[in-house]
Design an enzyme around this catalytic site. Structure first.
Site, PDB file in Angstrom:
ATOM      1  N   ARG A  46       2.039   1.587 -16.454  1.00 21.49           N
ATOM      2  CA  ARG A  46       0.949   2.401 -17.022  1.00 21.49           C
ATOM      3  C   ARG A  46       0.671   3.577 -16.074  1.00 21.49           C
ATOM      4  O   ARG A  46       1.273   3.699 -15.006  1.00 21.49           O
ATOM      5  CB  ARG A  46      -0.313   1.569 -17.232  1.00 21.49           C
ATOM      6  CG  ARG A  46      -1.047   1.271 -15.948  1.00 21.49           C
ATOM      7  CD  ARG A  46      -2.411   0.643 -16.210  1.00 21.49           C
ATOM      8  NE  ARG A  46      -3.138   0.603 -14.960  1.00 21.49           N
ATOM      9  CZ  ARG A  46      -4.119  -0.242 -14.695  1.00 21.49           C
ATOM     10  NH1 ARG A  46      -4.496  -1.120 -15.583  1.00 21.49           N
ATOM     11  NH2 ARG A  46      -4.740  -0.186 -13.527  1.00 21.49           N
ATOM     12  N   VAL A  84       5.338  -5.468  -5.370  1.00 16.00           N
ATOM     13  CA  VAL A  84       6.027  -4.682  -4.331  1.00 16.00           C
ATOM     14  C   VAL A  84       5.589  -5.056  -2.914  1.00 16.00           C
ATOM     15  O   VAL A  84       6.266  -4.710  -1.954  1.00 16.00           O
ATOM     16  CB  VAL A  84       5.850  -3.155  -4.538  1.00 16.00           C
ATOM     17  CG1 VAL A  84       6.493  -2.681  -5.821  1.00 16.00           C
ATOM     18  CG2 VAL A  84       4.380  -2.735  -4.466  1.00 16.00           C
ATOM     19  N   TYR A 127      -8.100   3.353   1.466  1.00 11.85           N
ATOM     20  CA  TYR A 127      -7.171   4.100   0.598  1.00 11.85           C
ATOM     21  C   TYR A 127      -6.638   5.324   1.350  1.00 11.85           C
ATOM     22  O   TYR A 127      -5.434   5.582   1.367  1.00 11.85           O
ATOM     23  CB  TYR A 127      -7.880   4.520  -0.694  1.00 11.85           C
ATOM     24  CG  TYR A 127      -6.961   5.189  -1.692  1.00 11.85           C
ATOM     25  CD1 TYR A 127      -6.085   4.443  -2.479  1.00 11.85           C
ATOM     26  CD2 TYR A 127      -6.942   6.575  -1.833  1.00 11.85           C
ATOM     27  CE1 TYR A 127      -5.235   5.054  -3.389  1.00 11.85           C
ATOM     28  CE2 TYR A 127      -6.096   7.198  -2.747  1.00 11.85           C
ATOM     29  CZ  TYR A 127      -5.247   6.432  -3.518  1.00 11.85           C
ATOM     30  OH  TYR A 127      -4.394   7.044  -4.416  1.00 11.85           O
ATOM     31  N   LYS A 164      -2.673   5.931   2.388  1.00 15.08           N
ATOM     32  CA  LYS A 164      -1.879   7.075   1.938  1.00 15.08           C
ATOM     33  C   LYS A 164      -1.396   7.895   3.138  1.00 15.08           C
ATOM     34  O   LYS A 164      -0.329   8.504   3.084  1.00 15.08           O
ATOM     35  CB  LYS A 164      -2.674   7.921   0.940  1.00 15.08           C
ATOM     36  CG  LYS A 164      -2.883   7.199  -0.394  1.00 15.08           C
ATOM     37  CD  LYS A 164      -1.545   6.864  -1.079  1.00 15.08           C
ATOM     38  CE  LYS A 164      -1.694   6.255  -2.445  1.00 15.08           C
ATOM     39  NZ  LYS A 164      -0.413   6.007  -3.128  1.00 15.08           N
TER      40      LYS A 164
END
Ligand SMILES: NC(=O)c1ccc[n+]([C@@H]2O[C@H](COP(=O)([O-])OP(=O)(O)OC[C@H]3O[C@@H](n4cnc5c(N)ncnc54)[C@H](O)[C@@H]3O)[C@@H](O)[C@H]2O)c1
Length: 272
Positions: free
Chosen positions: A15, A63, A156, A160
């Site tokens: 998605r 993953v 987050y 990243k």
């Protein structure tokens, strides 16, 4: 058809941005392994690309687990005989909290998928790419990997930044094997999840303040960038971060444009 008959793995392809990437790559001629924790969604996307299963298959994998990453590559090899492209798109965000309230579990989960997941999928795919002396890896990073997230938490942003580091360092490590490693850094993407989890007024306010092009990105626009970086057209590009953000990183949104307009009007008034 810039990816004609190339074999691409797209993680988190069930998605959102991953679906957009899978669709654009299929349009460009790639054969696809659509990988997701949610097998039903991966099947939906793979079936909509090719119901016969000849050019698109669905694979279940987490993953953040080494065995799953290895099985994902093995299954793709069984289906298509090779892997030319890996798009590390699967990524998650925890609830927005300040550092003092950040649970250790949230840090581990977000880093586990966003950072370790990229590492494990790269480790799983590289032996095949190295043996053939070619391959393209595209990491779906974020402008949070360059600056910071606009409405998320520190975990987050940190995860990243890890993707940014992995991209640059791995690009250097595998350059002599003919493998390119780059990142796409989206700003805000208008995914179904973003639509459900944010109020329209909040989205409009963010766009007005920080996106010079005046809207969030469509999922297919992430696909266009990922497809380009996976193609022969990008053979000389490695270790780069390509922001697909409508200009967020210029740092100047509509608010500042109105300040500039006002300054020009003031100046005209003074001159006349
Ligand atoms: N949406 C945005 O505004 C935005 C902005 C910048 C970067 N990104 C990045 O783009 C990527 C895709 O984000 P999205 O908004 O489409 O997310 P999304 O939540 O809509 O889709 C993510 C997909 O990844 C799958 N997934 C999650 N954890 C997984 C795991 N452990 N193993 C395999 N699959 C897993 C989910 O099941 C889902 O199908 C992420 O890396 C995200 O950080 C998104």
């Amino acid at each position: 058809m810039e990816l004609k008959d190339k074999v691409a793995i797209v993680t988190g392809g069930g998605r959102g941005a991953g679906e957009g990437i899978a669709r654009v790559m299929a349009r460009e001629g790639a054969r696809l392994a659509v990988v997701d924790l949610n097998l039903e969604n991966a099947r939906r996307v793979a079936n909509s690309i090719d119901p016969t299963g000849t050019r698109a298959i669905a694979i279940h994998a987490d993953v953040s687990r080494k065995a799953d990453a290895e099985a994902m590559v093995a299954e793709t090899m069984r289906a298509f005989g090779t892997v030319d492209i890996l798009v590390n798109n699967a990524g998650i965000e925890g609830p927005p909290v300040l550092l003092q309230d950040l649970a250790e579990e949230q840090w581990d989960r977000v880093m586990g998928v966003n950072a370790k997941g990229v590492l494990l999928c790269c480790q799983a795919v590289l032996p095949t790419m190295i043996a053939r002396m070619r391959g393209k890896i595209v990491n779906i990073d974020s402008i949070a990997g360059i600056r910071m997230t606009f409405f998320g938490s520190i975990d987050y942003t940190a995860s990243k930044h890890a993707v940014t580091g992995l991209t640059r360092h791995l690009a250097w490590e595998v350059a002599d094997h003919g493998i390119n490693v780059n990142a796409v850094c989206p700003g805000g993407i208008l995914t179904p999840l973003m639509e459900q989890s944010t109020r329209p007024e909040m989205r409009d306010a963010i766009v007005k303040r920080v996106v010079p092009l005046g809207r969030f990105c469509k999922i297919e626009e992430i696909g266009e960038a990922a497809s380009f970086l996976s193609s022969e057209r990008a053979n000389m590009i490695t270790g780069q971060l390509l922001a697909v953000d409508g200009g967020v990183l210029t740092g100047y949104g509509e608010d500042l444009r109105s300040v500039l307009r006002q300054r020009m009007e003031d100046r005209n008034a003074l001159e006349h």
